[in-house]
Design an enzyme around this catalytic site. Sequence first.
Site, PDB file in Angstrom:
ATOM      1  N   LYS A 115     -36.302 -33.056 -44.603  1.00 25.11           N
ATOM      2  CA  LYS A 115     -37.492 -33.682 -44.462  1.00 25.11           C
ATOM      3  C   LYS A 115     -38.650 -32.448 -43.728  1.00 25.11           C
ATOM      4  O   LYS A 115     -39.710 -32.359 -43.968  1.00 25.11           O
ATOM      5  CB  LYS A 115     -37.911 -34.900 -43.684  1.00 25.11           C
ATOM      6  CG  LYS A 115     -37.440 -36.050 -44.661  1.00 25.11           C
ATOM      7  CD  LYS A 115     -37.929 -37.655 -44.102  1.00 25.11           C
ATOM      8  CE  LYS A 115     -37.517 -38.499 -45.107  1.00 25.11           C
ATOM      9  NZ  LYS A 115     -37.944 -39.919 -44.672  1.00 25.11           N
ATOM     10  N   LYS A 197     -30.999 -36.456 -55.197  1.00 27.99           N
ATOM     11  CA  LYS A 197     -31.452 -37.850 -55.171  1.00 27.99           C
ATOM     12  C   LYS A 197     -32.892 -38.159 -55.836  1.00 27.99           C
ATOM     13  O   LYS A 197     -33.777 -37.760 -55.650  1.00 27.99           O
ATOM     14  CB  LYS A 197     -31.648 -38.279 -53.525  1.00 27.99           C
ATOM     15  CG  LYS A 197     -31.755 -39.646 -53.429  1.00 27.99           C
ATOM     16  CD  LYS A 197     -31.821 -39.648 -51.840  1.00 27.99           C
ATOM     17  CE  LYS A 197     -33.261 -39.786 -51.229  1.00 27.99           C
ATOM     18  NZ  LYS A 197     -33.603 -40.316 -50.014  1.00 27.99           N
ATOM     19  N   LYS A 200     -38.651 -41.402 -53.664  1.00 24.85           N
ATOM     20  CA  LYS A 200     -39.911 -42.163 -53.622  1.00 24.85           C
ATOM     21  C   LYS A 200     -41.018 -40.869 -53.773  1.00 24.85           C
ATOM     22  O   LYS A 200     -42.074 -40.995 -54.410  1.00 24.85           O
ATOM     23  CB  LYS A 200     -40.179 -42.970 -52.516  1.00 24.85           C
ATOM     24  CG  LYS A 200     -39.459 -44.184 -52.504  1.00 24.85           C
ATOM     25  CD  LYS A 200     -39.927 -44.891 -51.413  1.00 24.85           C
ATOM     26  CE  LYS A 200     -38.993 -46.057 -50.739  1.00 24.85           C
ATOM     27  NZ  LYS A 200     -38.414 -45.767 -49.241  1.00 24.85           N
TER      28      LYS A 200
HETATM   29  P1  TYM Z   1     -35.481 -45.586 -47.686  1.00 27.20           P
HETATM   30  O1  TYM Z   1     -36.527 -46.445 -47.657  1.00 27.20           O
HETATM   31  O2  TYM Z   1     -35.617 -44.215 -47.935  1.00 27.20           O
HETATM   32  O3  TYM Z   1     -34.462 -46.223 -48.848  1.00 27.20           O
HETATM   33  C1  TYM Z   1     -34.093 -47.580 -49.010  1.00 27.20           C
HETATM   34  C2  TYM Z   1     -32.525 -47.838 -49.391  1.00 27.20           C
HETATM   35  O4  TYM Z   1     -32.479 -47.310 -50.791  1.00 27.20           O
HETATM   36  C3  TYM Z   1     -31.187 -46.361 -50.593  1.00 27.20           C
HETATM   37  N1  TYM Z   1     -31.718 -45.452 -51.654  1.00 27.20           N
HETATM   38  C4  TYM Z   1     -30.824 -45.109 -52.564  1.00 27.20           C
HETATM   39  N2  TYM Z   1     -29.725 -45.619 -53.197  1.00 27.20           N
HETATM   40  C5  TYM Z   1     -29.114 -44.909 -54.278  1.00 27.20           C
HETATM   41  N3  TYM Z   1     -29.638 -43.989 -54.962  1.00 27.20           N
HETATM   42  C6  TYM Z   1     -31.016 -43.273 -54.436  1.00 27.20           C
HETATM   43  N4  TYM Z   1     -31.464 -42.322 -55.284  1.00 27.20           N
HETATM   44  C7  TYM Z   1     -31.535 -43.954 -53.443  1.00 27.20           C
HETATM   45  N5  TYM Z   1     -32.586 -43.494 -52.492  1.00 27.20           N
HETATM   46  C8  TYM Z   1     -32.835 -44.512 -51.496  1.00 27.20           C
HETATM   47  C9  TYM Z   1     -31.206 -46.068 -49.268  1.00 27.20           C
HETATM   48  O5  TYM Z   1     -30.073 -45.267 -48.965  1.00 27.20           O
HETATM   49  C10 TYM Z   1     -31.803 -46.971 -48.636  1.00 27.20           C
HETATM   50  O6  TYM Z   1     -30.721 -48.103 -48.188  1.00 27.20           O
HETATM   51  N6  TYM Z   1     -34.163 -45.284 -42.928  1.00 27.20           N
HETATM   52  C11 TYM Z   1     -34.022 -46.311 -44.136  1.00 27.20           C
HETATM   53  C12 TYM Z   1     -34.678 -47.613 -43.889  1.00 27.20           C
HETATM   54  C13 TYM Z   1     -33.995 -48.129 -42.859  1.00 27.20           C
HETATM   55  C14 TYM Z   1     -32.886 -49.012 -42.654  1.00 27.20           C
HETATM   56  C15 TYM Z   1     -32.954 -49.455 -41.170  1.00 27.20           C
HETATM   57  C16 TYM Z   1     -31.719 -49.188 -43.373  1.00 27.20           C
HETATM   58  C17 TYM Z   1     -34.860 -48.335 -41.508  1.00 27.20           C
HETATM   59  N7  TYM Z   1     -34.205 -49.163 -40.640  1.00 27.20           N
HETATM   60  C18 TYM Z   1     -31.861 -50.195 -40.493  1.00 27.20           C
HETATM   61  C19 TYM Z   1     -30.696 -49.884 -42.848  1.00 27.20           C
HETATM   62  C20 TYM Z   1     -30.805 -50.399 -41.583  1.00 27.20           C
HETATM   63  C21 TYM Z   1     -34.884 -45.435 -45.259  1.00 27.20           C
HETATM   64  O7  TYM Z   1     -35.646 -44.671 -45.165  1.00 27.20           O
HETATM   65  O8  TYM Z   1     -34.446 -46.085 -46.244  1.00 27.20           O
END
Ligand code: TYM
Length: 335
Positions: A115, A197, A200
């Site tokens: 990032k 990956k 979003k």
């Molecule tokens: P975030 O918002 O980027 O993504 C949410 C969830 O989606 C999964 N993910 C994917 N899985 C498979 N293939 C992909 N291309 C893909 N892109 C995203 C991520 O692994 C995630 O599970 N920091 C975290 C959010 C968060 C969180 C937490 C998660 C904040 N606090 C506490 C668990 C526990 C995040 O930015 O995810």
Amino acid sequence: MEQGKKVIFSGIQPTGKITIGNYLGSLKNWIGMQEEFDCIFCVVDMHSITVTQVPSELRKNTFDLLALYMACGLSPEKSILFVQSHVPAHAELTWVLNTIAYVGEMNRMTQFKDKSRKHADNINMGLMDYPVLMASDILLYQADLVPVGVDQKQHVELARNLAQRFNSRYSPTFVVPDCYIPPVAAKITSLQDPTAKMSKSDPNENAVVTMFDDKDAITRKFKRAVTDSDTEIRFDREKKPGVSNLLSIYCGFTGVTEKAAEEEFAGKGYGELKARVAESVIAALEPIQREQKRLAADKAYLEAVLKTGAEKAERIANRTLEKVYRKVGFIPRAR
Ligand code: TYM
């Protein structure tokens, strides 16, 4: 919360449009967990502002994501659904955990490095501290299991390390959480660059299928998906990352095993594979999109869900925070 049941915590950032990667890697796997565990699912808006957001869009995305959670099958009767910024303990615990997190280990976080490269003009402290906030999310609820996609594994490991460090420096306080990575579709890749990956924030629209895409967009994006020059349809993430990704998406949306999918497509062409994958995604998303739209239009209901969710979450979170404050030597405020 019932005694003896395992606690699950997870969340998604309300940043941009949620992708089918987010769905397959996380949200979809949460639904069934509600029957067996005490589940807490959060819309992590505080994480979102580590990259620049348009405030009105963040507000809309927050409600849209809550509506999506419920449209996919998360129930406010079975689980605690809430927004991170409604529970101040998340920020408060982050401060304490910051004092046991080392700058060196934060600097080594892969996502921070990525990032920082992508947002070179805005490498703010929040971006670096983001995994500590995530650790606070998890540890406040004494979560046993954290279901996430592969890209979040390192962050869950940091949460484990911080929990262990705090427990040994003071005394046992936090449950040390385990990471749950789904057996299929834990890393859905970009349709245009199958080694990266699906994200979003990808500026290339064709690379990403969102949970809000219509039938035509989904068909078009899969038609344009990058594959490879031979014609065989089989799982081989090294040599055939594009085809493997399409098969993973197919398995994720249909529930078919990897082996069965390979057999089903044996001898078929890439054109047919792409069309069938697109159909499977459309069939799964149509009812979700309809329900999401209906729920998103009922703001009063969403607000009521969030109010109850925040109250329940706060009760648990404050209990942990009070313990932490006591252990580090803060004197209790007279009541
Ligand atoms: P975030 O918002 O980027 O993504 C949410 C969830 O989606 C999964 N993910 C994917 N899985 C498979 N293939 C992909 N291309 C893909 N892109 C995203 C991520 O692994 C995630 O599970 N920091 C975290 C959010 C968060 C969180 C937490 C998660 C904040 N606090 C506490 C668990 C526990 C995040 O930015 O995810």
